[in-house]
Design a protein around this motif. Structure first.
Motif, mmCIF file in Angstrom:
data_model
loop_
_atom_site.group_PDB
_atom_site.id
_atom_site.type_symbol
_atom_site.label_atom_id
_atom_site.label_comp_id
_atom_site.label_asym_id
_atom_site.label_seq_id
_atom_site.Cartn_x
_atom_site.Cartn_y
_atom_site.Cartn_z
ATOM 1 N N TRP A 111 74.009 70.888 28.331
ATOM 2 C CA TRP A 111 75.428 71.082 28.039
ATOM 3 C C TRP A 111 75.987 69.871 27.303
ATOM 4 N N GLY A 112 75.617 68.696 27.756
ATOM 5 C CA GLY A 112 76.127 67.469 27.156
ATOM 6 C C GLY A 112 75.700 67.312 25.711
ATOM 7 N N ASN A 113 74.479 67.666 25.405
ATOM 8 C CA ASN A 113 74.030 67.559 24.018
ATOM 9 C C ASN A 113 74.795 68.520 23.122
ATOM 10 N N ASP A 114 75.034 69.692 23.654
ATOM 11 C CA ASP A 114 75.833 70.636 22.885
ATOM 12 C C ASP A 114 77.239 70.101 22.669
ATOM 13 N N PHE A 115 77.761 69.511 23.713
ATOM 14 C CA PHE A 115 79.097 68.922 23.607
ATOM 15 C C PHE A 115 79.136 67.842 22.531
ATOM 16 N N LEU A 116 78.147 66.987 22.548
ATOM 17 C CA LEU A 116 78.101 65.908 21.551
ATOM 18 C C LEU A 116 77.998 66.470 20.139
ATOM 19 N N ARG A 118 79.114 69.374 19.098
ATOM 20 C CA ARG A 118 80.399 69.948 18.713
ATOM 21 C C ARG A 118 81.404 68.886 18.339
ATOM 22 N N ARG A 119 81.375 67.829 19.105
ATOM 23 C CA ARG A 119 82.354 66.781 18.867
ATOM 24 C C ARG A 119 81.997 66.005 17.597
ATOM 25 N N GLY A 120 80.756 66.149 17.198
ATOM 26 C CA GLY A 120 80.318 65.496 15.969
ATOM 27 C C GLY A 120 80.030 64.025 16.159
ATOM 28 N N LEU B 18 69.528 53.018 25.376
ATOM 29 C CA LEU B 18 70.604 52.153 24.906
ATOM 30 C C LEU B 18 71.672 52.954 24.218
ATOM 31 N N GLN B 19 71.286 54.124 23.785
ATOM 32 C CA GLN B 19 72.217 54.898 22.994
ATOM 33 C C GLN B 19 73.279 55.531 23.870
ATOM 34 N N GLU B 20 74.436 55.549 23.373
ATOM 35 C CA GLU B 20 75.529 56.172 24.107
ATOM 36 C C GLU B 20 75.555 57.667 23.841
ATOM 37 N N GLN B 21 74.557 58.146 23.154
ATOM 38 C CA GLN B 21 74.528 59.558 22.814
ATOM 39 C C GLN B 21 73.811 60.372 23.872
ATOM 40 N N CYS B 22 73.739 59.828 25.055
ATOM 41 C CA CYS B 22 73.039 60.530 26.121
ATOM 42 C C CYS B 22 73.826 61.755 26.573
ATOM 43 N N GLY B 23 73.170 62.905 26.507
ATOM 44 C CA GLY B 23 73.835 64.147 26.865
ATOM 45 C C GLY B 23 74.280 64.176 28.305
ATOM 46 N N VAL B 24 73.449 63.655 29.182
ATOM 47 C CA VAL B 24 73.807 63.662 30.593
ATOM 48 C C VAL B 24 75.085 62.871 30.820
ATOM 49 N N ARG B 25 75.123 61.712 30.220
ATOM 50 C CA ARG B 25 76.330 60.892 30.339
ATOM 51 C C ARG B 25 77.544 61.614 29.774
ATOM 52 N N ALA B 26 77.361 62.228 28.640
ATOM 53 C CA ALA B 26 78.471 62.932 28.000
ATOM 54 C C ALA B 26 79.003 64.028 28.915
ATOM 55 N N ALA B 27 78.102 64.803 29.463
ATOM 56 C CA ALA B 27 78.525 65.890 30.342
ATOM 57 C C ALA B 27 79.231 65.342 31.577
#
Lengths: 120, 120
Positions: A111-116, A118-120, B18-27
């Motif tokens: 879900w988070g990757n999809d969110f990222l 979408r948010r671009g 190191l990346q802030e692009q982690c989907g888990v974190r985003a979710a």
DNA sequence: CGGAATCCTATTTGATACTG
DNA sequence: CAGTATCAAATAGGATTCCG
């Protein structure tokens, strides 16, 4: 989360039992720490020593890493084990129960990757 | 006990911690707020006015509720809509994208309830 | 009613130093 | 190596007040 809602010094504390028993909250509390997802990710790949975890996450301080590991231990997700070798080694690994988080983490990531995206 | 870990996380191929692009974190960042799970729960049952949300969660302050709603709006989960009626009403509802959180929330609740049971 | 502004407290995290 | 202790900074959340 620990204990009661903490910011109510004056009002008589009425704690909604439903709130404290909320499964969603409970799950979030277990995995919520800033470094916990990364710790879980590393440990799902392999057993790790403390220093290996530090190396894998160069930005985490020793103190923060300790704390998050202790919390994960307390919650039964991670086990700390000292090997019988000489020299003995401290290793951290997922408990059997810890592995049950896998599916949940997958969903979060998905879900988070999809969110990222979408948010671009 | 359970047999072998059934939910073994499929290793995401390359993850740079190191990346802030982690989907888990985003979710987690999206759903992490103290009241967000409850807001999502209420809104998945029905559209709600601000005051209805307050009534459903007597312990949340107006300020906290506002903040969490604005964050959910910003993240595209919740939409704020003012009706054309007179008097106009402000209602909050899940966006279409917001509904995609449902499955994730179900998993969280499921795991969390099991966790609470184990912990007693 | 539906908030925003302000101020305050508590929790979380980080930095640094130190220990067995 | 594997941490702990201590302090400082950042952040989340709550209380109160005020406004359109």
């Amino acid at each position: 989360m620990k204990g009661q809602p903490s910011g109510r010094p004056k009002a008589p504390e009425v704690v909604d039992p439903l709130q404290e028993q909320c499964g969603v909250r409970a799950a979030l509390d277990v995995i919520r720490g800033r470094w916990k997802p990364f710790i879980l990710y590393e440990l799902h790949l392999r057993r790790c020593r403390y220093s290996e975890l530090q190396a894998a996450m160069p930005q985490v301080s020793a103190q923060a890493l300790s704390k998050q590991l202790r919390e994960l231990e307390r919650d039964g997700i991670v086990a700390r084990r000292v090997t019988e070798d000489s020299p003995p080694r401290t290793v951290y690994e997922l408990t059997e129960y810890g592995w049950t988080l896998g599916e949940l983490m997958d969903r979060l990531e998905e879900w988070g990757n999809d969110f990222l995206k979408r948010r671009g």
